[in-house]
Design a protein around this motif. Structure first.
Motif, short mmCIF file in Angstrom:
data_model
loop_
_atom_site.label_atom_id
_atom_site.label_comp_id
_atom_site.label_asym_id
_atom_site.label_seq_id
_atom_site.Cartn_x
_atom_site.Cartn_y
_atom_site.Cartn_z
N ARG A 172 0.82 -1.21 0.00
CA ARG A 172 0.00 0.00 0.00
C ARG A 172 0.85 1.26 0.00
N ARG A 173 2.01 1.21 0.67
CA ARG A 173 2.91 2.36 0.70
C ARG A 173 3.64 2.55 -0.63
N GLY A 174 3.61 1.51 -1.46
CA GLY A 174 4.35 1.58 -2.71
C GLY A 174 5.82 1.25 -2.55
N THR A 175 6.21 0.76 -1.36
CA THR A 175 7.62 0.43 -1.12
C THR A 175 7.95 -1.00 -1.52
N LEU A 176 6.92 -1.81 -1.81
CA LEU A 176 7.13 -3.17 -2.29
C LEU A 176 6.27 -3.37 -3.53
N VAL A 177 6.91 -3.46 -4.66
CA VAL A 177 6.22 -3.65 -5.94
C VAL A 177 6.43 -5.08 -6.39
N LEU A 178 5.34 -5.76 -6.77
CA LEU A 178 5.41 -7.19 -7.08
C LEU A 178 5.41 -7.48 -8.57
N ASP A 179 5.66 -6.48 -9.40
CA ASP A 179 5.57 -6.67 -10.86
C ASP A 179 6.55 -7.70 -11.39
N HIS A 180 7.70 -7.86 -10.72
CA HIS A 180 8.74 -8.77 -11.22
C HIS A 180 8.79 -10.09 -10.43
N ILE A 181 7.80 -10.32 -9.59
CA ILE A 181 7.78 -11.56 -8.80
C ILE A 181 7.55 -12.75 -9.73
N SER A 182 8.48 -13.72 -9.68
CA SER A 182 8.32 -14.93 -10.49
C SER A 182 8.11 -16.17 -9.65
N MET A 183 8.33 -16.05 -8.33
CA MET A 183 8.16 -17.19 -7.43
C MET A 183 7.50 -16.73 -6.14
N VAL A 184 6.45 -17.45 -5.73
CA VAL A 184 5.76 -17.16 -4.46
C VAL A 184 5.69 -18.45 -3.65
N ILE A 185 6.09 -18.36 -2.38
CA ILE A 185 6.05 -19.51 -1.48
C ILE A 185 5.10 -19.21 -0.32
N LEU A 186 4.18 -20.10 -0.04
CA LEU A 186 3.34 -20.01 1.14
C LEU A 186 3.85 -21.04 2.15
N ASP A 187 4.55 -20.56 3.17
CA ASP A 187 5.15 -21.45 4.16
C ASP A 187 4.21 -21.57 5.36
N GLU A 188 3.99 -22.80 5.83
CA GLU A 188 3.03 -23.08 6.92
C GLU A 188 1.66 -22.51 6.55
N ALA A 189 1.17 -22.90 5.37
CA ALA A 189 -0.09 -22.37 4.86
C ALA A 189 -1.25 -22.62 5.80
#
Length: 524
Positions: free
Chosen positions: A135-152
């Motif tokens: 929301r702050r714009g300090t983390l942009v996910l446009d280049h994310i190629s891998m997402v891990i959900l740990d202890e889902a």
């Protein structure tokens, strides 16, 4: 036998593994790493302790591009797990100059802002703080190629379902998604089906269902007897380091206060504690200043706690896999451990289900009697006596014996001394020595017990003011003050402890005369 060099990992990662002394992957690593290196989505059923962090961290690090933009995102349910994963990824990626940043609540956000602004490749965080940065714009996910959900499963239990879905929806559709979970309830499978594509299913749970070096027993008690039963078990077992699991945060708080009120060196950890308090609790437990850690399942996830001798299920978990996760905290690194469950008559069926699912026997034991507790204390006394004999330096006491031996048999004198000392222990009338361990206090301090607390509207300032005014000790010399509903613990310097007990006893705090005593350590 498979070795890491056969799995297709990059050379810098293999060098880091060799530096760490890792040669052979665990089953979850051997199965997951090649699949993730090939770019497939993964649904992995693997409990904590099976090496799952490296199972997703190593392929992520091997596939990173040199650009310093967020390329991989790992979501974890707790601060502790996020920190643990980030630290592991930093160690594995040190020869590749990997930039990893953890983001979680309880840490000043300015530090995270600076780290993100410098450019990172991997972000490890809790859902709430990740969304905050988005929301702050300090983390942009446009280049994310891998997402891990740990202890889902734990993230969903904690109510992060909507947050997770929002985050996933902001990442590119062509990303690789991997989900790791200790249990696979319907909610986890539904999330996996909606946000993975032709995922490969991996499971090692059937191979890791029990801790083979952990003896498992249970005691059957009524709900009203449970606290007294726990205390009897603790007095007989005298654990060096035990984790006690409760179902809810409120249950953990109540049990922790009850144990502390009875003189046990216990600490409580759950999700409502601030980060500084969590760190203080864990420091005390790891350093042996607290023997008992009362915890909820969620708070215990990601905690790195070696050498736990006992795991006690004060509340039986709702499913066999959670039970296995709990008891896996003991019996590690070739050591033996003991898992104890306190069950009510209505929970017999749950124990039977756990036995069938884990293919292990949980032995029913008879609750220790008061005579058993007294016998254990006498045994501990004999052990302590042998230790004193080994240490020597008994000349002043030998002179005392020789003086009294003129009118009494030496055996009678020894028996009378034993009776006197054991009666003091059994009646719980003896105070902890000023030169002793201070019932869990910091080094150089003694922990005192006051019979006033929150219900009496007592504040830390009241405690400090009373000690300063009545005893003349400056406030800066007073240590930790822990105020509970009906009582308070305060730490004071060793050389002032007796003065504080004498000077503060009977003083009015918020209109109530206070009783002060030395906090008693558990007899062991």
């Amino acid at each position: 036998m498979t070795i890491f060099s056969e799995l297709g990992l990059s050379e810098p990662i293999l060098i880091a593994l060799r530096d760490l002394g890792y040669d052979e992957p665990t089953p979850i690593q051997a199965q997951a790493i090649p699949v993730m290196l090939a770019g497939h989505d993964v649904i992995a059923h693997a409990q904590t302790g099976t090496g799952k962090t490296a199972a997703f961290a190593l392929p992520i690090l091997s596939r990173l591009k040199p650009e310093h933009v967020p390329q991989a995102l790992v979501l974890a349910p707790t601060r502790e797990l996020a920190m643990q994963v980030a630290e592991a990824m930093f160690r594995y990626g040190k020869h590749a100059s990997t930039r990893v940043t953890p983001v979680y609540g309880g840490q000043p956000i300015e530090r995270q802002l600076r780290s993100l602004a410098r450019g990172v490749q991997v972000v490890v965080g809790t859902p709430g703080r990740v969304m905050d940065h988005m929301r702050r714009g300090t983390l942009v996910l446009d280049h994310i190629s891998m997402v891990i959900l740990d202890e889902a499963d734990e993230m969903l239990d904690m109510g992060f379902a909507e947050d997770i879905e929002y985050i996933l929806q902001q990442t590119p559709n062509e990303r690789q998604t991997a989900l790791f979970s200790a249990t696979m309830p319907a909610a986890v499978l539904d999330l996996a089906m909606r946000y993975t594509r032709e995922a490969k299913r991996i499971s090692v749970v059937s191979e890791q269902l029990t801790a083979p070096r952990t003896r498992q027993v249970y005691y059957e008690v009524t709900p009203r007897e449970k606290l007294d039963a726990l205390c009897r078990v603790l007095d007989v077992e005298t654990p060096g380091s035990a984790m006690i699991f409760c179902r809810t945060r409120a249950d953990a708080d109540r049990l922790g206060e009850s144990l502390q009120g009875r003189g046990y060196m216990a600490e409580v950890i759950h999700g409502d504690l601030s980060q500084p308090m969590r760190e203080r609790v864990m420091k005390r437990f790891r350093e042996g200043q607290a023997e008992l850690l009362v915890a909820t399942d969620v708070a215990a996830r990601g905690l790195d706690i070696p050498d736990v001798t006992h795991v006690i299920n004060y509340d039986v978990p709702g499913d066999p896999e959670s039970y296995v996760h709990r008891i896996g905290r003991t019996g590690r690194a070739g050591r033996t451990g003991l898992a104890i469950s306190l069950i009510t008559p209505r929970e017999r069926r749950q124990i039977q289900i756990i036995e069938r699912t884990t293919r292990s026997r949980i032995q029913r034991l008879k609750l220790p009697s008061l005579a058993d507790v007294a016998a254990r204390r006498r045994e501990a006394f004999r052990d302590a006596l042998r230790e004193v004999l080994r240490e020597g330096e008994l000349d002043p006491y030998i002179m005392m014996v020789e003086e009294m031996a003129e009118g009494h048999e030496v055996a009678d004198l020894a028996a009378a001394a034993f009776k006197l000392l054991l009666n003091e222990v059994e009646q719980e009338e003896s105070l902890v020595s000023v030169e002793g361990d201070g019932a869990g206090a910091e080094a150089g301090m003694i922990r005192l017990f006051l019979d006033v607390g929150r219900f009496d509207r007592v504040r830390p300032a009241d405690i400090v003011g009373a000690i300063a005014n009545e005893v003349g000790i400056p406030g800066k010399q007073i240590g930790a003050i822990d105020i509970y509903d009906r009582f308070t613990f305060v730490e004071v310097p060793n050389d002032t402890a007796h003065r504080v007990v004498r000077g503060l006893s009977g003083v009015n705090l918020r209109g109530k005369p206070v009783k002060v005593s030395f906090a008693k350590p558990k007899v062991s």
